[in-house]
Structure formats: structure tokens, C-alpha cells
Scaffold this active site. Sequence first.
Site, PDB file in Angstrom:
ATOM      1  N   LYS A 196       0.871  -1.190   0.000  1.00 59.09           N
ATOM      2  CA  LYS A 196       0.000   0.000   0.000  1.00 59.09           C
ATOM      3  C   LYS A 196       0.903   1.233   0.000  1.00 59.09           C
ATOM      4  O   LYS A 196       0.954   1.988   0.979  1.00 59.09           O
ATOM      5  CB  LYS A 196      -0.901  -0.027   1.244  1.00 59.09           C
ATOM      6  CG  LYS A 196      -2.023  -1.040   1.171  1.00 59.09           C
ATOM      7  CD  LYS A 196      -3.214  -0.590   0.348  1.00 59.09           C
ATOM      8  CE  LYS A 196      -3.998   0.492   1.046  1.00 59.09           C
ATOM      9  NZ  LYS A 196      -5.076   1.013   0.173  1.00 59.09           N
ATOM     10  N   ASP A 204      -5.324  -3.602  -1.715  1.00 59.42           N
ATOM     11  CA  ASP A 204      -6.801  -3.616  -1.750  1.00 59.42           C
ATOM     12  C   ASP A 204      -7.298  -3.950  -3.155  1.00 59.42           C
ATOM     13  O   ASP A 204      -8.225  -4.755  -3.334  1.00 59.42           O
ATOM     14  CB  ASP A 204      -7.385  -2.286  -1.251  1.00 59.42           C
ATOM     15  CG  ASP A 204      -6.758  -1.064  -1.904  1.00 59.42           C
ATOM     16  OD1 ASP A 204      -5.670  -1.195  -2.499  1.00 59.42           O
ATOM     17  OD2 ASP A 204      -7.345   0.026  -1.833  1.00 59.42           O
ATOM     18  N   ASP A 253      -1.381 -12.673   4.857  1.00 54.70           N
ATOM     19  CA  ASP A 253      -2.276 -13.447   5.719  1.00 54.70           C
ATOM     20  C   ASP A 253      -3.694 -13.390   5.153  1.00 54.70           C
ATOM     21  O   ASP A 253      -4.379 -14.412   4.993  1.00 54.70           O
ATOM     22  CB  ASP A 253      -2.223 -12.826   7.126  1.00 54.70           C
ATOM     23  CG  ASP A 253      -2.791 -13.734   8.187  1.00 54.70           C
ATOM     24  OD1 ASP A 253      -3.223 -14.839   7.846  1.00 54.70           O
ATOM     25  OD2 ASP A 253      -2.806 -13.324   9.365  1.00 54.70           O
TER      26      ASP A 253
END
Length: 369
Positions: free
Chosen positions: A193, A226, A250
Site C-alpha cells: 500500500k 486492496d 495473511d
Amino acid sequence: MATYKLLLLPGDGIGPEVMAEVEKVAAFLQASGAAQFEIERGLVGGSAYDAHGQAISESDMGLAQAADAVIFGAVGGPKWDGVPYDVRPEAGLLRLRKDLKLFANLRPAICYPALADASSLKREIVEGLDIMIVRELTGGVYFGEPKQIIDLGNGQKRGIDTQVYDTFEIERIGRVAFELARKRRNKVTSSEKRNVMKSGVLWNEVITALHKREYADVELEHQLADALGMQLVRWPKQFDVIVTDNLFGDMLSDVAAMLTGSLGMLPSASLGEVDKVTGKRKALYEPVHGSAPDIAGKGIANPIAMIGSFAMAMRYSFGQGAIADAIEKAVADVLAAGLRTADIKAGATKVVSTAGMGDAVVAALKASA
Ligand code: NAD
């Protein structure tokens, strides 16, 4: 022929049940002369706590350090819910990951054509899916300091976790991803990100530089984590190898897991650094699922994730890609023939037990040997 030193740690719940099926596959490979194993067995998790008051004993840690590969079942269960935090079943797995310095977690998500209808997505989206998620396992926000809850003294508290990555950590996980891609479809998608996180900016810079310096022959793309989550459920077949940090890995690997239908199907590998002297690397192989206390002892657990983890050991610890291919093909053949354990029984022509599935995989291996 080389002898491979294995440490089997079946653990708790369905762990011992699915590990028994790996032992059948190993015994077949040994009897047929395909591979030679020296097998040790140990305790981990609740079973180790019951025996030694620890989640893994020092002597079993010694065996893990000496092994070429640790084959791990699953740990935990309601029986041990009340044990002290430091010796809870999961502490055994965390100790293994930490002491063996297993920084790279490999999670393949493969959708067998015979199981495409078990996915929550449409058949055409997942059929034939074969992606590999490479998750950084020992750094990032799960381990960064400070990590604490502070009492602010005004009736408020503050929870703090620290996302931190150094250049060497990003480089070494990047190398694992690029090397894997070269043996697959030659594409890496790196994810972070960088739009809102400094660690993401550094991650992007380091992966880009590593690519330019050492892996320019591999296709590299970057996707924000995302956006990648969205793309994973929109059109997952665009991916080959995905490399990402501990936290995003994860989550994204759990999303990828569900593309394939059942938890009982998913293997994983956790790898350490290659030793410059011996050329070997520490490694632990385990199914993604847990100890499934709800079905333990019933003989109905699906052993395919555990057998697939053993196949990964053959491929990544021992360079025996042909044996790994043969095991994976045997699993595909058994599924194509309509045999299923209860968790994947949709479309079954025959529902089999844990042992029945293991026997069928060995029979399929024999048939194509
Ligand atoms: P789980 O993976 O054990 O089970 C989730 C569901 O999937 C259950 O309904 C279970 O029956 C089913 N399932 C899982 N593996 C299966 C298999 N091989 N065949 C058929 N069905 C299967 O997760 P959970 O229920 O959240 O956790 C149970 C225990 O396992 C807890 O103590 C948890 O802490 C532990 N756990 C351990 C690990 C590990 O050892 N690495 C990982 C996850 C959970």
C-alpha cells in the site's frame, strides 16, 4: 540415493489422522525405490503439553533443527483452551517458525477441475486456477516494536502495532518469488500500500530494483493490496506468483484459499534461508487447515492438504519435482474418478474415509509408476 531426514510432528485433533496418510505415501515411495527417508517422530501443540508441559520439547526442537524437512499436522483444540499463554498449542508452531527462521510462506491455490463446483465462484473463473502466494512470515506489523496498549490516563487507551521492513527482508522474500516464477509462468505481482504506507514505498522500491538488477527476464507488476484483493475474486487466473508482506499475505492467501473450495485441500510450505555452506534450507510443510476438533477421531478428515504438503517438501526441499508431480497427479486422478471425503462430497460417486482417500492416492501412484 540421497536419504532425506524428515521430522513428523502430527500434533492434535485430525493432525495424526492425516499424517498417517502421508506415512503411507512415504512408505510407497521408499518401497518402490523412488526415495529414501530417515523418519523421526515428535510431539507438538496440546499433545506435547500433555506429555512435557511445553508446546514443543527441547529434544523435539533439536530434531527439527537436524531435519531436512519438518512435516507438521495441526495443533490446538478446546481441551487446551485454558493452558497458560506461553505454552498454548500454537506456541509450538511459532517457536518452530522463529527458531528455524522460516521467513517465506508459500501457499499454492490450485483448483482441480473435478472440484471447480465446490468454489463459491463460477466454474469458469476458478477451473484450472494455479497461483502461488508468497507471504513474508517473520517481519512486518505482527512483530514490529513498539507493540503495546498504553493507558492514556484519561479513560482512553491506545493500541500500537508497528509495521516495519528493512531492505534485506524485502529482498530475500522478493528473491523467493522471482525464483519460483522462473519455474512457473514467469510472472510476479508484488503487492503493498505505497499510496498510504512508507513501508509500502520501500517495498515497491526494493522489489523494483531487485527485478532490474537480477530478474529482468521475469515479468513484474505492482498492485495495491486492496485492488489485488478485488482482482483475486474478479479474475484470479491473471496471477502466477504474488509476493506480499506478512499482514496482506495473511488475508490475501485466505481469500485465495476459498477460491479452491475446501480448507482440506490446501498445502503450504515455510522456508528459511539457503545455507551458503551446505546449500540446504530449513523448511516446514503443513496443511493450511487447523486441528478440526469437530471431526477429530471420526476418520472423515480430508488428507489431501497434508499429502500435498508432503509433495511440496519433495519439490522444494529435495528438488524431486517429478515425484511431487506424480503425487499431485495421483490426487487429481482420484478426484477425477469421483472419490471424495465428506468435506468435498458434492459431485462424488463415492464418499471415502481419511484412510480410504490415502489408500486411493497410493493406488493411483502405483498405477502410474
Ligand atoms: P480448522 O481449520 O481446524 O477447521 C475449520 C473447519 O474446516 C471445521 O469445520 C473443520 O471440520 C473443517 N476442516 C478443516 N480441515 C479439514 C480437513 N482436513 N478435512 C475436512 N474438514 C476440515 O479451524 P478452526 O475450527 O478455526 O480451529 C480449530 C483448532 O485448530 C483451533 O484450536 C485453532 O487454534 C487450531 N488451528 C491450528 C492451525 C495450525 O495448526 N496451523 C491453523 C488454524 C487453526
